[in-house]
Design a protein around this motif. Structure first.
Motif: not given
Length: 681
Positions: A344-372
């Motif tokens: 319902y909501s689309v576009g490119n917005t900045y999210n201050s807390s994004v969690s995902g898998v980092g290069p070493n397999g650990n969970i990384v939490t940081a801000g990034k632009n999220i496009e939908t």
């Protein structure tokens, strides 16, 4: 196998060896549409076909498709949180709709799309395990459940009014009315409203649908249009820890919800170009608006619906059938599918807390632009099948080519790669399907067949968006060998089959050991070995039915090699009877047994195989006051057996707001009573 199972097997053995005489049946001549979209017969179909007719549905007093299909061999049908799950030949009950194709009048649909389909609209249901890979391609890896709705009748005026009431304040009201407007134009309109409060506290289910059918008669053909508008609102309990369901099975733990409005348009054109050539064209446009349920202030039970996203599906199919001799023909066709998830909501917005898998397999939490944006899947298929008969042997050959293209955005979820979350990506798959079979008509009633087919499924658009560390999924490829027999012995109908399936790169959704959370990934190569048998016996006014389904589903390579596929019972056994007291009154009963299975997420089989074993008994009756007016009654789960539709681990928040991993259960409904009335004119 435990004592109850042995007793039940003894009952099945008694039923299947009883001598029956003096009863004629036409089961082998029943028509089948699913495998070709043109009519053939059960006897001429090289698969273990089961058909449930509209009369059987009406007389059973069934309230939904679970009641209708629960005793059909080879398929497991369960209720879960307001929807219905279909599992054909052990492809996992929770995610079976991704591996078993469900069609409505020949159009692929989702399980949720037909969960609330009015049973009064159904002409018959065809269940074909292992069939449909040439005609449909993607998702027909387990088989096909084809729901065929009633056609507009060539009558001046006709219709049906019906009502149904039952446990947990369930109530259903509806009607349909048809008329012949001109000599060539037929029309029908119908409406149904289906409400119930749910059997668990704070649950609530509301559904209504309006449908229209029109048919224009041509010389040697017709044009048919169908439209359905549907509104659905569900508030359903979630899976809960065992200590909750043991203390109070009606405690829902929390309430989850879904709300949608859908429009379904269907157009079909069929024309006999000559005595030997027939063409079929049909298209479907389906759109649905979804709302998301958010609980208020962390409350377990109360919340609001907010606009979420839309789903859209466009489907086209064209087929030509040509008889190049009296018994032989080929079918040539193509189909196109375009389905999309539209947030319902689309576009490119900045999210201050994004969690995902980092290069070493650990969970990384940081801000990034999220496009939908829209995530879509487009599929084009070409197919050819040929039937050739030499004396008493029917040979079938089929081939199909598919190309699937994806355009999607990686979901914001912590099991995806942090770098890829919220970015656009694409993918493309090409696959071939094959079918080779021989069907030997060894007597006037009997046939035996041997078949091989290669089927496949590609990921859904949702599966592509959320995978282990954002890895691209492989296509799931499956080879199947099947042998079967159908016949009448002493006027007893028998249909049996045995099969072996080997599946490469099976796509699974579960919690892998190295993560916490549900994710999609390829688990490796699997195999399934099984047997299905069904018998129907007739003694004057008494009809006896029994069936046996056995499936052994294992993982044979990779990390989980040697493990059984979770949530797949090895045994399904049924026995039933129907007795016509008079021409107007009939009673029937069914017994259903499922053996135990591993928890849904237990791919390594670390926990005990103690989920799901149960026996249930259902009773039903009907009374035809007149040829037009019928009363029905049904008691489901007569002895109020307590069992679970789901078992697995998940994160909970039941102790001081702390997230604790516990074994979760979704308890099945207990005893229910339903009565109904139908008037046809």
């Amino acid at each position: 196998m435990n004592k109850r199972a042995l007793i039940f097997l003894s009952l099945v053995s008694f039923l299947t060896t009883y001598s029956i005489t003096e009863k004629n049946s036409i089961k082998l001549e029943d028509s089948v549409v699913s495998t070709e979209n043109f009519e053939t017969t059960v006897r001429d179909t090289p698969s273990n076909v089961s058909i449930v007719t509209s009369n059987e549905i009406q007389e059973s007093g069934a309230k939904d498709l679970v009641d209708v299909l629960r005793t059909v061999p080879g398929i497991r049908v369960t209720r879960y949180a307001g929807t219905i799950k279909f599992d054909i030949r052990g492809l996992n009950s929770m995610y079976s709709d991704r591996n078993s194709l469900i069609t409505l009048d020949g159009v692929p649909v989702s399980a949720s799309q037909i969960s609330n389909l009015p049973l009064s609209m159904i002409e018959r249901i065809e269940v074909i395990p292992g069939g449909g890979n040439i005609l449909y391609g993607d998702k027909a890896i387990g088989g096909v459940v084809n729901v065929l709705t009633k056609n507009v009748e060539n009558e001046k005026n006709y219709g049906t009014v019906f009502s149904e009431y039952g446990s947990y304040t369930s109530r259903k009201l509806g009607f349909n009315y048809g008329t012949k407007i001109t000599n060539k134009f037929l029309a029908e309109i119908g409406y149904i409203k289906n409400d119930n409060n749910g059997w668990r506290d704070h649950e609530d289910f509301r559904n209504s649908s309006l449908n229209f059918k029109g048919k224009y008669l041509l010389e040697n053909g017709d044009i048919e249009y169908k439209y359905t508008y549907n509104e659905d609102k569900n508030l359903a309990g979630v899976a809960v820890p065992r200590y909750v369901s043991e203390n109070d099975r009606k405690d829902p733990g929390k309430i989850s919800g879904s709300k949608y409005r859908s429009n379904d348009n269907y157009l079909k054109y069929i024309k006999h170009l000559s005595d030997k050539t027939e063409v079929l064209l049909f298209g479907n446009y389906y759109e649905i608006e979804n709302d998301n349920y958010s609980r208020k202030n962390g409350s377990n039970y109360y919340g609001t619906f907010k606009r979420d996203g839309d789903d859209e599906r466009k489907y086209l199919k064209a087929q030509l059938k040509h008889n190049y001799s009296d018994e032989n023909y080929f079918i040539l066709g193509m189909d196109y599918l375009d389905e999309a998830f539209k947030p319902y909501s689309v576009g490119n917005t900045y999210n201050s807390s994004v969690s995902g898998v980092g290069p070493n397999g650990n969970i990384v939490t940081a801000g990034k632009n999220i496009e939908t944006g829209d995530s879509s899947k487009e599929n084009i298929g070409l197919f050819l099948t040929n039937k050739y008969q030499y004396e008493k042997i029917q040979f079938r050959q089929g081939v199909r080519y598919d190309r699937a293209k994806y355009d999607f955005y990686w979901r914001n979820g912590k099991l995806n790669s942090w770098e890829k979350i919220g970015t656009r990506d694409d993918a493309e798959y090409e696959n071939l399907s094959y079918e080779l079979s021989a069907n030997y008509l060894y007597s006037e009633t009997g046939s035996t067949y041997l078949s091989y087919n290669r089927a496949f499924r590609t990921p859904t658009a949702s599966e592509m968006r959320y995978t282990k560390n954002s890895e691209k999924l492989h296509s799931q490829i499956q080879d199947t060998i099947e042998v079967g027999v159908k016949d009448f012995l002493n006027d007893t109908y028998i249909s049996t089959s045995a099969f072996y399936k080997k599946t490469y790169d099976e796509i699974y959704s579960a919690i892998p050991p190295e993560f916490s959370g549900m994710v999609n990934y390829n688990i490796g190569t699997t195999e399934r070995v099984g047997f299905e048998g069904v018998m129907e016996h007739y003694i004057d006014k008494l009809t006896l039915k029994s069936s046996v389904t056995y499936i052994k589903a294992k993982i044979i390579d990779g990390e989980y090699s040697g493990s059984e596929i979770p949530s797949v019972p090895n045994w399904k056994l049924t026995a039933g009877l129907k007795y016509d007291l008079t021409e107007k009154i009939s009673i029937s009963g069914d017994v259903l047994y499922y053996s135990s299975s591993y928890d849904l997420d237990d791919l390594s089989n670390e926990r005990e195989k103690n989920s799901g074993e149960y026996v249930t008994v259902d009773l039903s009756a009907y009374y035809k006051l007149t040829t037009d007016f019928m009363l029905t009654a049904r008691i489901e789960n007569l002895f109020d057996k307590k069992y679970d539709e789901y078992a697995g681990y998940w994160d909970d928040t039941y102790e001081n707001g702390q997230s604790i991993e516990r074994r979760q259960y979704y308890p099945a409904i207990g005893r229910t009573i339903t009565v109904g009335a139908t008037y046809t004119f």
